[in-house]
Design a protein around this motif. Structure first.
Motif, PDB file in Angstrom:
ATOM      1  N   GLU A 169      79.190 -71.078  83.418  1.00  0.00           N
ATOM      2  CA  GLU A 169      78.603 -72.326  82.950  1.00  0.00           C
ATOM      3  C   GLU A 169      78.153 -72.112  81.503  1.00  0.00           C
ATOM      4  OE1 GLU A 169      75.494 -73.649  85.602  1.00  0.00           O
ATOM      5  OE2 GLU A 169      76.681 -73.154  87.393  1.00  0.00           O
ATOM      6  N   LYS A 170      77.570 -73.161  80.904  1.00  0.00           N
ATOM      7  CA  LYS A 170      77.160 -73.050  79.502  1.00  0.00           C
ATOM      8  C   LYS A 170      76.324 -71.786  79.268  1.00  0.00           C
ATOM      9  CE  LYS A 170      74.711 -75.421  75.785  1.00  0.00           C
ATOM     10  NZ  LYS A 170      73.966 -76.622  75.331  1.00  0.00           N
ATOM     11  N   LYS A 171      75.341 -71.541  80.139  1.00  0.00           N
ATOM     12  CA  LYS A 171      74.467 -70.371  79.979  1.00  0.00           C
ATOM     13  C   LYS A 171      74.447 -69.518  81.243  1.00  0.00           C
ATOM     14  CE  LYS A 171      71.574 -72.277  76.341  1.00  0.00           C
ATOM     15  NZ  LYS A 171      70.215 -72.560  75.851  1.00  0.00           N
ATOM     16  N   LEU A 172      75.589 -69.484  81.928  1.00  0.00           N
ATOM     17  CA  LEU A 172      75.714 -68.634  83.116  1.00  0.00           C
ATOM     18  C   LEU A 172      77.016 -67.846  83.039  1.00  0.00           C
ATOM     19  CD1 LEU A 172      74.549 -67.970  86.057  1.00  0.00           C
ATOM     20  CD2 LEU A 172      76.228 -69.633  86.854  1.00  0.00           C
ATOM     21  N   PHE A 173      76.901 -66.536  83.258  1.00  0.00           N
ATOM     22  CA  PHE A 173      78.078 -65.675  83.351  1.00  0.00           C
ATOM     23  C   PHE A 173      77.797 -64.756  84.541  1.00  0.00           C
ATOM     24  CE2 PHE A 173      80.762 -62.039  82.653  1.00  0.00           C
ATOM     25  CZ  PHE A 173      81.900 -62.525  82.026  1.00  0.00           C
ATOM     26  N   ASN A 174      78.178 -65.222  85.708  1.00  0.00           N
ATOM     27  CA  ASN A 174      77.827 -64.504  86.939  1.00  0.00           C
ATOM     28  C   ASN A 174      79.068 -63.827  87.502  1.00  0.00           C
ATOM     29  OD1 ASN A 174      76.649 -63.530  89.219  1.00  0.00           O
ATOM     30  ND2 ASN A 174      75.889 -65.502  89.974  1.00  0.00           N
ATOM     31  N   TYR A 175      79.229 -62.545  87.140  1.00  0.00           N
ATOM     32  CA  TYR A 175      80.401 -61.776  87.582  1.00  0.00           C
ATOM     33  C   TYR A 175      80.031 -60.930  88.787  1.00  0.00           C
ATOM     34  CZ  TYR A 175      84.521 -58.783  87.415  1.00  0.00           C
ATOM     35  OH  TYR A 175      85.679 -58.102  87.742  1.00  0.00           O
ATOM     36  N   VAL A 176      80.986 -60.774  89.693  1.00  0.00           N
ATOM     37  CA  VAL A 176      80.726 -60.159  90.995  1.00  0.00           C
ATOM     38  C   VAL A 176      80.314 -58.684  90.903  1.00  0.00           C
ATOM     39  CG1 VAL A 176      83.147 -59.531  91.389  1.00  0.00           C
ATOM     40  CG2 VAL A 176      81.647 -59.978  93.351  1.00  0.00           C
ATOM     41  N   ASN A 177      80.724 -57.986  89.844  1.00  0.00           N
ATOM     42  CA  ASN A 177      80.482 -56.543  89.799  1.00  0.00           C
ATOM     43  C   ASN A 177      80.036 -56.093  88.405  1.00  0.00           C
ATOM     44  OD1 ASN A 177      80.482 -53.782  90.090  1.00  0.00           O
ATOM     45  ND2 ASN A 177      82.712 -53.583  89.998  1.00  0.00           N
ATOM     46  N   GLN A 178      78.722 -56.000  88.228  1.00  0.00           N
ATOM     47  CA  GLN A 178      78.178 -55.608  86.918  1.00  0.00           C
ATOM     48  C   GLN A 178      78.519 -54.172  86.533  1.00  0.00           C
ATOM     49  OE1 GLN A 178      74.104 -55.952  85.888  1.00  0.00           O
ATOM     50  NE2 GLN A 178      74.097 -58.184  85.863  1.00  0.00           N
ATOM     51  N   ASP A 179      78.915 -53.375  87.500  1.00  0.00           N
ATOM     52  CA  ASP A 179      79.187 -51.955  87.214  1.00  0.00           C
ATOM     53  C   ASP A 179      80.246 -51.774  86.128  1.00  0.00           C
ATOM     54  OD1 ASP A 179      77.325 -51.175  89.020  1.00  0.00           O
ATOM     55  OD2 ASP A 179      78.739 -50.689  90.623  1.00  0.00           O
ATOM     56  N   VAL A 180      81.161 -52.735  86.000  1.00  0.00           N
ATOM     57  CA  VAL A 180      82.222 -52.577  84.998  1.00  0.00           C
ATOM     58  C   VAL A 180      81.645 -52.499  83.582  1.00  0.00           C
ATOM     59  CG1 VAL A 180      83.957 -53.769  86.399  1.00  0.00           C
ATOM     60  CG2 VAL A 180      82.669 -55.051  84.700  1.00  0.00           C
ATOM     61  N   PHE A 181      80.451 -53.069  83.396  1.00  0.00           N
ATOM     62  CA  PHE A 181      79.836 -53.050  82.066  1.00  0.00           C
ATOM     63  C   PHE A 181      79.022 -51.779  81.827  1.00  0.00           C
ATOM     64  CE2 PHE A 181      80.112 -57.538  83.432  1.00  0.00           C
ATOM     65  CZ  PHE A 181      81.045 -57.964  82.507  1.00  0.00           C
ATOM     66  N   ARG A 182      78.772 -51.028  82.899  1.00  0.00           N
ATOM     67  CA  ARG A 182      77.939 -49.829  82.780  1.00  0.00           C
ATOM     68  C   ARG A 182      78.732 -48.531  82.929  1.00  0.00           C
ATOM     69  NH1 ARG A 182      73.935 -53.151  85.914  1.00  0.00           N
ATOM     70  NH2 ARG A 182      75.125 -52.583  87.774  1.00  0.00           N
ATOM     71  N   GLU A 183      79.732 -48.532  83.825  1.00  0.00           N
ATOM     72  CA  GLU A 183      80.503 -47.309  84.068  1.00  0.00           C
ATOM     73  C   GLU A 183      81.220 -46.872  82.789  1.00  0.00           C
ATOM     74  OE1 GLU A 183      83.034 -48.353  87.318  1.00  0.00           O
ATOM     75  OE2 GLU A 183      81.443 -48.116  88.810  1.00  0.00           O
ATOM     76  N   ASN A 184      81.166 -45.559  82.524  1.00  0.00           N
ATOM     77  CA  ASN A 184      81.760 -45.010  81.288  1.00  0.00           C
ATOM     78  C   ASN A 184      81.264 -45.755  80.056  1.00  0.00           C
ATOM     79  OD1 ASN A 184      83.412 -43.152  82.744  1.00  0.00           O
ATOM     80  ND2 ASN A 184      84.740 -44.868  83.277  1.00  0.00           N
ATOM     81  N   ASN A 185      79.996 -46.184  80.135  1.00  0.00           N
ATOM     82  CA  ASN A 185      79.370 -46.935  79.020  1.00  0.00           C
ATOM     83  C   ASN A 185      80.157 -48.194  78.649  1.00  0.00           C
ATOM     84  OD1 ASN A 185      77.167 -45.147  78.618  1.00  0.00           O
ATOM     85  ND2 ASN A 185      78.554 -43.712  77.634  1.00  0.00           N
ATOM     86  N   GLY A 186      80.890 -48.734  79.628  1.00  0.00           N
ATOM     87  CA  GLY A 186      81.644 -49.958  79.367  1.00  0.00           C
ATOM     88  C   GLY A 186      82.832 -49.759  78.447  1.00  0.00           C
ATOM     89  N   SER A 187      83.217 -48.482  78.219  1.00  0.00           N
ATOM     90  CA  SER A 187      84.237 -48.201  77.194  1.00  0.00           C
ATOM     91  C   SER A 187      85.578 -48.910  77.411  1.00  0.00           C
ATOM     92  CB  SER A 187      84.449 -46.695  77.034  1.00  0.00           C
ATOM     93  OG  SER A 187      84.790 -46.108  78.255  1.00  0.00           O
ATOM     94  N   PRO A 188      86.029 -49.150  78.674  1.00  0.00           N
ATOM     95  CA  PRO A 188      87.300 -49.896  78.813  1.00  0.00           C
ATOM     96  C   PRO A 188      87.243 -51.297  78.194  1.00  0.00           C
ATOM     97  CG  PRO A 188      86.718 -48.819  80.886  1.00  0.00           C
ATOM     98  CD  PRO A 188      85.521 -48.698  79.986  1.00  0.00           C
ATOM     99  N   LEU A 189      86.007 -51.833  78.032  1.00  0.00           N
ATOM    100  CA  LEU A 189      85.876 -53.186  77.489  1.00  0.00           C
ATOM    101  C   LEU A 189      85.891 -53.211  75.957  1.00  0.00           C
ATOM    102  CD1 LEU A 189      83.116 -54.321  79.963  1.00  0.00           C
ATOM    103  CD2 LEU A 189      85.473 -55.137  79.949  1.00  0.00           C
ATOM    104  N   LEU A 190      85.827 -52.035  75.336  1.00  0.00           N
ATOM    105  CA  LEU A 190      85.803 -52.002  73.870  1.00  0.00           C
ATOM    106  C   LEU A 190      87.068 -52.598  73.252  1.00  0.00           C
ATOM    107  CD1 LEU A 190      84.085 -48.561  73.187  1.00  0.00           C
ATOM    108  CD2 LEU A 190      83.299 -50.784  72.348  1.00  0.00           C
TER     109      LEU A 190
END
Length: 415
Positions: A283-304
């Motif tokens: 939504e405009k101010k909602l980003f509700n993803y099922v698994n927050q771990d993807v942003f933390r594991e390996n410091n989120g490096s795959p998302l870089l």
């Protein structure tokens, strides 16, 4: 604490950027933790000179938070940890009644007693002056000669009428080296739904324009061109369209429209099978993803790979390798140190960027592995919605020779 300087040891520099808006919403809980972690960083790295660039000083309700700002500044200036820093300059943009100028930026600079040869530039007199004692400047920073401050033109971000975004620049000379330090706050993503519409998003274009404006200002012909460090809340985001397509590659999209306007109100990404489980709700101010771990594991490096906004400036701005998780938006619940809020896609908003000549000061080719520490502060505790980010390095004797344009200044204003 920082010890005596020797030519071999060099001058320890610590640069920190922190969006501190949360601290003034809940000063009782958050400020104590924040300061403890910040002091720990000072004690670990023992800098001779350090700069703290803050954004959103005073929080969302500046008028009500002014007393909290004053106590925060007093604490920083009088703490036991800081007692060996016998000179300080504090610049606070507190003039919240001036909508055309107010940026809510705060720039703090502390100098250790063992550092003798440090000067600060006077932009009006166009010369360096010795730094003595502790001084705090607020209210009308526009007329303060030891800095340059600008708020971005209103037409850069017309949908946010009272935007506080802008920059403050100071210039310093120590040892045989001079450099600029720029505190910056760029525009945010106003709506997740708009950010997702195209790649790159319309918001990244606005940030690109504003950053270009700053770089042009600090390298124009008015003053000698020097190495510069730009650090603050750039509000850089991952490429929304690409990252969502990656996170939801096997999901089907359901679009929900508002009954009255027929505008898209909500996007729901569901698994095709698996009981049509919701993977992401946007939504405009909602980003509700099922698994927050993807942003933390390996410091989120795959998302870089989706962190692309800096690539436009790859010839002008450099950065040490990121090895910490996205710095925003963390939960403001003081018991949730690692949890992200479900408001935005986590991203590396808080950064420390270097010009090519500044990078040469930090990176020493013969000693790459020890050339600088780039990390976040308080990774396991709540620091507010942004984790502060720091860069620690040493300027060795003779380092200024890499800044050949700067040598002219030292002939004009010997230390």
């Amino acid at each position: 604490m920082a010890g005596k300087l020797t030519a071999a040891q060099g001058t320890g520099i610590l640069l920190v950027t922190a969006n501190v808006g949360s601290l003034f919403e809940d000063p009782e809980n958050l400020q104590k933790t924040w300061l403890r972690e910040f002091y720990q960083t000072i004690q670990t790295h023992k800098p001779h000179f350090f700069a703290l660039h803050c954004q959103e000083v005073g929080g969302k309700n500046y008028e009500a938070s002014m007393s909290h700002v004053d106590s925060f500044v007093k604490e920083l200036l009088s703490s036991d940890v800081m007692k060996e820093y016998n000179r300080a300059r504090v610049y606070l943009d507190e003039n919240y009644k001036s909508q055309e100028h107010f940026t809510a930026l705060g720039s703090f600079y502390f100098i250790h007693e063992s550092l003798k040869n440090i000067q600060q530039f006077d932009f009006k007199a166009k010369k360096f002056k010795k730094v003595v004692g502790k001084e705090t400047y607020s209210e009308t920073l526009e007329s303060t000669p030891s800095l340059e401050k600008e708020k971005f033109p209103q037409d850069y971000f017309p949908e946010c009428k009272w935007s506080r975004k802008g920059f403050i620049r100071t210039r310093w000379a120590l040892a045989d080296c001079a450099f600029d330090l720029v505190n910056i706050h760029l525009f945010h993503d106003a709506s997740n739904l708009i950010a997702w519409e195209k790649s790159p998003s319309v918001y990244s274009g606005t940030r690109q324009k504003a950053l270009g404006y700053v770089l042009d200002r600090i390298t124009d012909q008015r003053h000698e061109r020097l190495p510069y460090f730009v650090f603050g809340d750039f509000n850089f985001r991952l490429d929304s369209k690409q990252v969502i397509e990656s996170l939801c590659s096997t999901a089907t999209l359901q679009t929900v429209r508002a009954a009255d306007t027929n505008e898209v109100d909500k996007l729901i990404f569901r698994e095709s099978d698996n009981d049509r489980k919701v993977v992401l709700q946007l939504e405009k101010k909602l980003f509700n993803y099922v698994n927050q771990d993807v942003f933390r594991e390996n410091n989120g490096s795959p998302l870089l790979e989706y962190d692309k906004e800096l690539s436009v400036y790859k010839d002008r701005l450099h950065e040490l390798e990121i090895s910490f998780p996205p710095s925003y938006p963390y939960s403001e619940d003081s018991s949730q140190g690692k949890q992200y809020m479900n408001t935005r896609c986590p991203a590396w908003c808080d950064r420390i960027l270097l010009s090519a000549s500044a990078r040469d000061l930090v990176l020493k080719p013969e000693n790459e592995e020890k050339s600088g520490v780039y990390d976040n502060i308080g990774p396991n505790v709540c620091m507010g919605d942004h984790k502060p980010v720091f860069l620690s390095f040493r300027i060795t004797a003779g380092a200024g020779k890499c800044c050949q344009r700067g040598e002219k200044i030292f002939r004009e204003a010997p230390l």
